[in-house]
Design an enzyme around this catalytic site. Structure first.
Site, short mmCIF file in Angstrom:
data_model
loop_
_atom_site.label_atom_id
_atom_site.label_comp_id
_atom_site.label_asym_id
_atom_site.label_seq_id
_atom_site.Cartn_x
_atom_site.Cartn_y
_atom_site.Cartn_z
N LYS A 132 0.86 -1.19 0.00
CA LYS A 132 0.00 0.00 0.00
C LYS A 132 0.89 1.22 0.00
CE LYS A 132 -4.48 0.84 0.37
NZ LYS A 132 -5.63 0.00 0.00
N ASP A 172 -7.11 4.40 -4.27
CA ASP A 172 -7.74 4.25 -2.96
C ASP A 172 -8.35 5.65 -2.71
OD1 ASP A 172 -7.68 2.15 -0.54
OD2 ASP A 172 -7.48 4.13 0.36
N THR A 216 -15.38 -2.73 -6.35
CA THR A 216 -15.37 -2.81 -4.88
C THR A 216 -16.80 -2.75 -4.35
OG1 THR A 216 -13.27 -1.62 -4.95
CG2 THR A 216 -14.31 -1.88 -2.79
N SER A 384 -8.65 -5.71 -10.13
CA SER A 384 -7.31 -5.20 -10.48
C SER A 384 -6.43 -6.34 -10.98
CB SER A 384 -6.65 -4.55 -9.26
OG SER A 384 -7.02 -3.20 -9.13
#
Ligand code: GLU
Length: 452
Positions: A132, A172, A216, A384
Site C-alpha cells: 500500500k 484508494d 469494490t 485489479s
C-alpha cells in the site's frame, strides 16, 4: 503439542513487541490485533505455522519507502508532501494495493492498509502479494494542473520501486481515474516503456479493465447478499444505509438498487444525506464524479424526498443493512448499538477497517452478520488482478465476462470464510474465517519459500 492458551500468550507477547517496535502507529496496532487475536486456533492446530519466526516475519514489511514529494501550486508556491510505499509481503505475487492521497496519511495508516491487503489479496485466490502507499497530499480544492504536477513528482520517485512483476499500485481514497492517468503518463515517460500492468484502475481506452471502477462496491453488495442467503434472506425490499460518496459508495448504491434494495443514504465529512425514495445515482454521480462537489448540494437539488444532516452520523438512520464505505473507524460502538436497536441484520465493510474492534464485538454478540473488509471489499483488488491478466495477454474482456468472474470470486471468498470459520469452531464468524483462510494461504507460501 501447543495448546490454544499457550499460543494466545505467545501472540500477546508478539503484540506487545509490535507496539514497542512501531510506536505511534495506532491503526497498524489495531489491524495487527484484529488479525493475530483470531489466529490462536490455527497456530495450535497446525504446528508448522507455530514455527518460530513465521508470524514475526508476517508483521514486518519486506520493504518501506518514504520520500519527499515537492510540487508547485498554481501561484508558484512550493509545497512539500511525504510519499510512502510499504511493500509488505510478496509470497503470493507482486505487491499489490492502492495509493491513498489524504491529509490523514502517515506511515502507520499505510502499514495498517498494507497489512490488511496481504490477507485480502490472499482471499481472492489470485497471485498477488500485499502492499500500500500514498501521501498526505490533499487533492480537495486543487486544480487539475496542481494534481497533475503532484502526481508527476510522486511518480518521479515511486517509479524506481514498482513494475508489472514487482509492485503494482492502484487507487484508494483520493486516487481515482484522473490520478492514475497522470501517474501512468509520468511512469511511461521516465521509463520509456508501455508497461500497462504497472498500475491498475487505468482508463478503459488504454489498458483499464471494464468493471474496475464498479468492482469494490458491486463485490461488497454480492458479499452482503451471500451472508443474507446463509440466513434464508435476500436483498429484495431491504433498506440499506451507506456511508461515503466516493467510488466505493456510489457503486455499492448502484448494485443495491439493481438487486431490489433501497439505499437511502450517502455522506461526506460535512454530514449525510437521507433520501426516502432511494439515492438518485445520476444526480450523485454528476455531483461527485463530474463537479467534484459535496453531498449537501445533492439534497438541495433532489427535492422533498431528501434532506441533508450537517455533522451527525449516518448510522442513526434505521435500516436492515449497513455498508460503511468511507474510511477507517467511522463506525464505533455507539453507532453499532444504534444499528442493533434499529434492527440491523447485516453489516458489510466496503471501506478498510471502518468498524472499530468494540463495534465488531457488539455486532457479533447481537447476532448481526458481519462481513470484514478484507473479505467483503476484496472485489476491487480482485478485478485489479484481472486487469493485470488482461494486460499481460494484451487483450480486454467484455463487461459481462469481468462481472461474472467478480461474482464467482466473491462467492468463493464467502464460502471460504464461512467454511473456515466452521472448521475452527466459530460458525458464522466471518472475521475469524477471513483471517485464518487468508493466513493459511500466505503462511503456506512463506514456509515453502524458506526464511527470507
Ligand atoms: N485500494 C483498494 C483496496 O483497498 C484496491 C487496491 C487495488 O486495486 O490494488 O483493496
Amino acid at each position: 503439542m501447543t495448546t490454544r492458551s499457550e499460543t494466545r500468550t505467545a501472540l500477546d507477547h508478539l503484540l506487545t513487541e509490535i507496539e514497542h517496535r512501531n510506536p505511534a502507529q495506532p491503526e497498524f496496532h489495531q489491524a495487527a490485533h484484529e488479525v493475530l487475536e483470531t489466529l490462536a486456533p490455527v497456530l495450535a492446530a497446525r504446528p508448522e505455522y507455530a514455527e518460530p519466526g513465521l508470524v514475526e516475519r508476517l508483521v514486518e514489511p519486506e520493504r518501506q519507502v518514504i520520500f519527499r514529494v515537492p510540487w508547485q501550486d498554481d501561484q508558484g508556491r512550493v509545497h512539500v508532501n511525504r510519499g510512502f510505499r510499504v511493500e509488505f509481503n510478496s509470497a503470493l505475487g507482486p505487491y499489490k494495493g492502492g495509493l491513498r492521497f489524504h491529509p490523514s496519511v502517515n506511515l502507520g495508516v499505510i502499514k495498517f492498509l498494507g497489512f490488511e491487503q496481504i490477507f485480502k489479496n490472499a482471499l481472492t485466490g489470485l497471485g498477488i502479494g500485499g502492499g500500500k502507499g500514498g501521501s498526505d497530499f490533499d487533492p480537495h480544492g486543487r486544480s487539475d494542473a496542481e494534481v497533475m504536477r503532484f502526481c508527476q513528482s510522486f511518480m518521479t520517485e515511486l517509479y524506481r520501486h514498482i513494475g508489472e512483476h514487482t509492485d503494482v499500485p492502484a487507487g484508494d481514497i483520493g486516487v481515482g481515474g484522473r490520478e492514475i492517468g497522470y501517474l501512468f503518463g509520468q511512469y511511461r515517460r521516465i521509463t520509456n516503456r508501455w508497461e500497462a500492468g504497472v498500475l491498475t484502475g487505468k482508463g478503459a481506452g488504454w489498458g483499464g479493465s471494464l468493471i474496475r471502477p464498479e468492482a469494490t462496491g458491486y463485490g461488497n453488495v454480492l458479499f452482503a447478499a451471500a451472508m443474507l442467503r446463509e440466513r434464508g434472506e435476500d436483498l429484495e425490499g431491504q433498506t440499506a444505509v451507506v456511508s461515503g460518496s466516493g467510488n466505493v459508495a456510489i457503486y455499492t448504491i448502484e448494485k443495491l438498487t439493481a438487486l431490489g434494495a433501497n439505499a437511502v443514504t450517502c455522506s461526506d465529512s460535512s454530514g449525510y444525506v437521507v433520501d426516502e425514495k432511494g439515492i438518485d445515482l445520476d444526480l450523485l454521480k454528476q455531483i461527485k464524479e463530474v463537479e467534484r462537489g459535496r453531498v449537501d448540494s445533492y439534497a438541495e437539488r433532489r427535492g422533498s424526498s431528501a434532506r441533508f444532516v450537517p455533522g451527525g452520523s449516518v448510522w442513526d438512520v434505521p435500516a436492515d443493512l449497513a455498508l460503511p464505505s468511507a474510511t477507517q473507524n467511522e463506525l464505533d460502538e455507539n453507532d453499532a448499538a444504534t444499528l442493533i436497536r434499529n434492527g440491523v441484520k447485516a453489516v458489510s465493510e466496503g471501506a478498510n477497517m471502518p468498524a472499530t474492534p468494540e463495534a465488531v464485538h457488539l455486532l457479533q454478540q447481537a447476532g448481526v452478520a458481519f462481513g470484514p473488509g478484507k473479505a467483503a471489499n476484496a472485489g476491487g483488488v480482485a478485478v485489479s488482478a484481472l486487469e493485470m491478466a488482461q494486460n499481460h495477454a494484451r487483450t480486454s474482456w467484455t463487461a459481462e465476462r469481468v462481472e461474472e468472474e467478480l461474482a464467482d470470486i466473491m462467492t468463493n471468498i464467502h464460502t471460504t470464510c464461512h467454511e473456515t470459520a466452521e472448521r475452527y469452531d466459530a460458525p458464522g464468524d466471518y472475521v475469524t474465517g477471513a483471517n485464518i483462510a487468508g493466513f493459511e494461504r500466505v503462511a503456506d507460501a512463506m514456509l515453502a519459500q524458506g526464511v527470507i
